[in-house]
Structure formats: C-alpha cells, structure tokens
Motif scaffolding. Sequence first.
Motif, PDB file in Angstrom:
ATOM      1  N   SER A   1      54.619  -5.790  20.100  1.00 12.83           N
ATOM      2  CA  SER A   1      54.322  -6.484  21.290  1.00 12.83           C
ATOM      3  C   SER A   1      55.325  -6.145  22.498  1.00 12.83           C
ATOM      4  N   THR A   2      54.708  -6.449  23.834  1.00 10.05           N
ATOM      5  CA  THR A   2      55.680  -6.432  24.856  1.00 10.05           C
ATOM      6  C   THR A   2      56.676  -7.631  24.534  1.00 10.05           C
ATOM      7  N   ALA A   3      56.311  -8.572  24.057  1.00  6.00           N
ATOM      8  CA  ALA A   3      57.126  -9.835  23.671  1.00  6.00           C
ATOM      9  C   ALA A   3      58.490  -9.418  22.758  1.00  6.00           C
ATOM     10  N   ASN A   4      57.884  -8.411  21.856  1.00  3.35           N
ATOM     11  CA  ASN A   4      59.125  -8.089  20.908  1.00  3.35           C
ATOM     12  C   ASN A   4      60.121  -7.149  21.736  1.00  3.35           C
ATOM     13  N   GLY A   5      59.663  -6.438  22.544  1.00  2.72           N
ATOM     14  CA  GLY A   5      60.466  -5.450  23.521  1.00  2.72           C
ATOM     15  C   GLY A   5      61.296  -6.224  24.398  1.00  2.72           C
ATOM     16  N   VAL A   6      60.900  -7.490  24.701  1.00  5.91           N
ATOM     17  CA  VAL A   6      61.780  -8.076  25.859  1.00  5.91           C
ATOM     18  C   VAL A   6      62.776  -8.935  24.819  1.00  5.91           C
ATOM     19  N   LEU A   7      62.394  -9.333  23.491  1.00  5.62           N
ATOM     20  CA  LEU A   7      63.572  -9.851  22.853  1.00  5.62           C
ATOM     21  C   LEU A   7      64.376  -9.327  22.347  1.00  5.62           C
ATOM     22  N   HIS A   8      64.126  -8.061  21.999  1.00  2.00           N
ATOM     23  CA  HIS A   8      65.288  -7.062  21.632  1.00  2.00           C
ATOM     24  C   HIS A   8      65.800  -6.376  22.643  1.00  2.00           C
TER      25      HIS A   8
ATOM     26  N   GLU B   1      69.723 -10.411  26.954  1.00  3.00           N
ATOM     27  CA  GLU B   1      71.055 -11.248  26.845  1.00  3.00           C
ATOM     28  C   GLU B   1      70.762 -12.734  27.030  1.00  3.00           C
ATOM     29  N   CYS B   2      69.443 -13.145  26.931  1.00  7.56           N
ATOM     30  CA  CYS B   2      69.444 -14.674  27.058  1.00  7.56           C
ATOM     31  C   CYS B   2      68.130 -14.954  26.042  1.00  7.56           C
ATOM     32  N   ASP B   3      67.828 -16.120  25.998  1.00 12.83           N
ATOM     33  CA  ASP B   3      66.855 -16.802  25.134  1.00 12.83           C
ATOM     34  C   ASP B   3      65.391 -16.272  25.693  1.00 12.83           C
ATOM     35  N   VAL B   4      64.556 -16.072  24.688  1.00  6.25           N
ATOM     36  CA  VAL B   4      63.198 -15.780  24.713  1.00  6.25           C
ATOM     37  C   VAL B   4      62.311 -16.846  24.111  1.00  6.25           C
ATOM     38  N   LEU B   5      61.214 -17.319  25.119  1.00  4.16           N
ATOM     39  CA  LEU B   5      60.376 -18.182  24.468  1.00  4.16           C
ATOM     40  C   LEU B   5      58.812 -17.275  24.694  1.00  4.16           C
ATOM     41  N   ALA B   6      58.385 -17.099  23.279  1.00  2.00           N
ATOM     42  CA  ALA B   6      57.025 -16.514  23.222  1.00  2.00           C
ATOM     43  C   ALA B   6      55.986 -17.670  23.005  1.00  2.00           C
ATOM     44  N   VAL B   7      54.846 -17.644  23.953  1.00  2.00           N
ATOM     45  CA  VAL B   7      54.054 -18.718  24.161  1.00  2.00           C
ATOM     46  C   VAL B   7      52.832 -18.012  23.346  1.00  2.00           C
ATOM     47  N   ARG B   8      52.561 -18.596  22.347  1.00  2.00           N
ATOM     48  CA  ARG B   8      51.311 -18.181  21.787  1.00  2.00           C
ATOM     49  C   ARG B   8      50.107 -18.356  22.482  1.00  2.00           C
TER      50      ARG B   8
ATOM     51  N   ASN C   1      60.642 -15.512  44.721  1.00  2.00           N
ATOM     52  CA  ASN C   1      60.843 -15.504  43.196  1.00  2.00           C
ATOM     53  C   ASN C   1      59.444 -15.087  42.598  1.00  2.00           C
ATOM     54  N   GLN C   2      58.536 -14.497  43.246  1.00  2.00           N
ATOM     55  CA  GLN C   2      57.432 -13.669  42.871  1.00  2.00           C
ATOM     56  C   GLN C   2      57.612 -12.126  42.753  1.00  2.00           C
ATOM     57  N   ILE C   3      57.851 -11.589  41.767  1.00  5.91           N
ATOM     58  CA  ILE C   3      58.334 -10.279  41.656  1.00  5.91           C
ATOM     59  C   ILE C   3      57.225  -9.427  40.989  1.00  5.91           C
ATOM     60  N   VAL C   4      56.931  -8.100  41.791  1.00  3.87           N
ATOM     61  CA  VAL C   4      55.848  -7.186  41.201  1.00  3.87           C
ATOM     62  C   VAL C   4      56.752  -5.931  41.232  1.00  3.87           C
ATOM     63  N   THR C   5      57.109  -5.105  40.035  1.00  2.00           N
ATOM     64  CA  THR C   5      57.645  -4.154  39.840  1.00  2.00           C
ATOM     65  C   THR C   5      56.791  -3.034  38.798  1.00  2.00           C
ATOM     66  N   VAL C   6      57.209  -1.743  39.234  1.00  2.00           N
ATOM     67  CA  VAL C   6      56.764  -0.673  38.401  1.00  2.00           C
ATOM     68  C   VAL C   6      57.585  -0.267  37.388  1.00  2.00           C
ATOM     69  N   GLY C   7      57.131  -0.183  36.240  1.00  3.05           N
ATOM     70  CA  GLY C   7      58.066   0.513  35.199  1.00  3.05           C
ATOM     71  C   GLY C   7      57.577   0.071  33.762  1.00  3.05           C
ATOM     72  N   ARG C   8      58.466   0.108  32.861  1.00  2.90           N
ATOM     73  CA  ARG C   8      58.044  -0.290  31.613  1.00  2.90           C
ATOM     74  C   ARG C   8      58.240  -1.877  31.382  1.00  2.90           C
ATOM     75  N   PRO C   9      57.361  -2.634  31.058  1.00  3.47           N
ATOM     76  CA  PRO C   9      57.618  -3.925  31.085  1.00  3.47           C
ATOM     77  C   PRO C   9      59.102  -4.468  30.307  1.00  3.47           C
ATOM     78  N   GLU C  10      59.306  -4.102  29.298  1.00  3.36           N
ATOM     79  CA  GLU C  10      60.595  -4.498  28.497  1.00  3.36           C
ATOM     80  C   GLU C  10      61.732  -4.075  29.259  1.00  3.36           C
ATOM     81  N   SER C  11      61.852  -2.827  30.012  1.00  4.36           N
ATOM     82  CA  SER C  11      63.191  -2.425  30.799  1.00  4.36           C
ATOM     83  C   SER C  11      63.031  -3.256  32.052  1.00  4.36           C
ATOM     84  N   GLU C  12      61.996  -3.378  32.650  1.00  9.04           N
ATOM     85  CA  GLU C  12      61.974  -4.109  33.781  1.00  9.04           C
ATOM     86  C   GLU C  12      62.392  -5.428  33.916  1.00  9.04           C
ATOM     87  N   VAL C  13      62.046  -6.351  32.651  1.00 10.23           N
ATOM     88  CA  VAL C  13      62.575  -7.733  32.436  1.00 10.23           C
ATOM     89  C   VAL C  13      63.945  -7.766  32.130  1.00 10.23           C
TER      90      VAL C  13
END
Length: 143
Positions: free
Chosen positions: A124-131, A134-141, A84-96
């Motif tokens: 931010s990257t968090a914004n890219g992930v959020l939009h 298809e699931c919930d997103v928790l942004a940790v401050r 369950n440890q994944i390292v991948t190459v690409g744009r963070p939002e797309s990969e997530v």
Amino acid sequence: MSTYKKMLVAIDLTEEAPQVLAKARTLADSQDAELMLVHVVEPVGYAYGGDIPMDLSELQDQLDKAAREQLGKYGEEYGIEKVNQIVTVGRPESEVHSLVKEHDVDLVVVGSHGRKGFQLLLGSTANGVLHGTECDVLAVRIH
C-alpha cells in the motif's frame, strides 16, 4: 516517550478521509502538536500509461483545483490552517518523504485498507511511506 511537535496527515480524498483526520486531530490535540494536511495528486500521464499523445494539462489542473477545494473543506472542519494544507503532484511516497524533511515532521499519519496483521501495510501507499521516512508513521485502519 517523546511528544510529537509536527504531524503530517496524508489523505486521499475519499469518504474515508475523515476517519484518518479525526484520529490525527485527536492525537495532535493530545500532543499539542501542529497538524499539516497533504493530498498528493498523481500525475495524469502515469494513470494512463504516459503514452497518450494528447495534452492532459487541463485535466491535471482540474484535478488539482478539486483537490485544493476538498482539502480546504477538510482543513476548515478539522482546524488546520491554510498554510498547512498542501496539495502536490507526484508519487505519494516520495512527496510525503520530501515534506517530512522540508517541514521537520516527526509523525506521519496515513490511512490503510489493509488486511490482517502486518499485511495491513504491505503493498500500500502506507507501506511506501513507512519505508524511507525518517520519522514515526501511524497507519490508521480504515473500517
């Protein structure tokens, strides 16, 4: 409220990652959820404009190796299995987004260095992930 079964925590490899991991681990434990850990290494060519006439594959390999080592340390510290440890190459939002679909994830946990209020996520990257996920997103401050 439904419980989460599979959570994906997306981290950068800064000294702030443990804040996000600790929150995700606590939440996963409270939900009896499986926790996955991902770090996305951005392609070296993007960082340098993509027009450099040199082979950057060795640098990319070094970044990838360093990321895997650090992720392994975090995985061990926070009880996340190697599978369950994944390292991948690409744009963070797309990969997530791809990992969410591929692994049937129902919560993504990301860190945010945001400002106040809703601007916490903007730009931010968090914004890219959020939009686009298809699931919930928790942004940790991050403090």
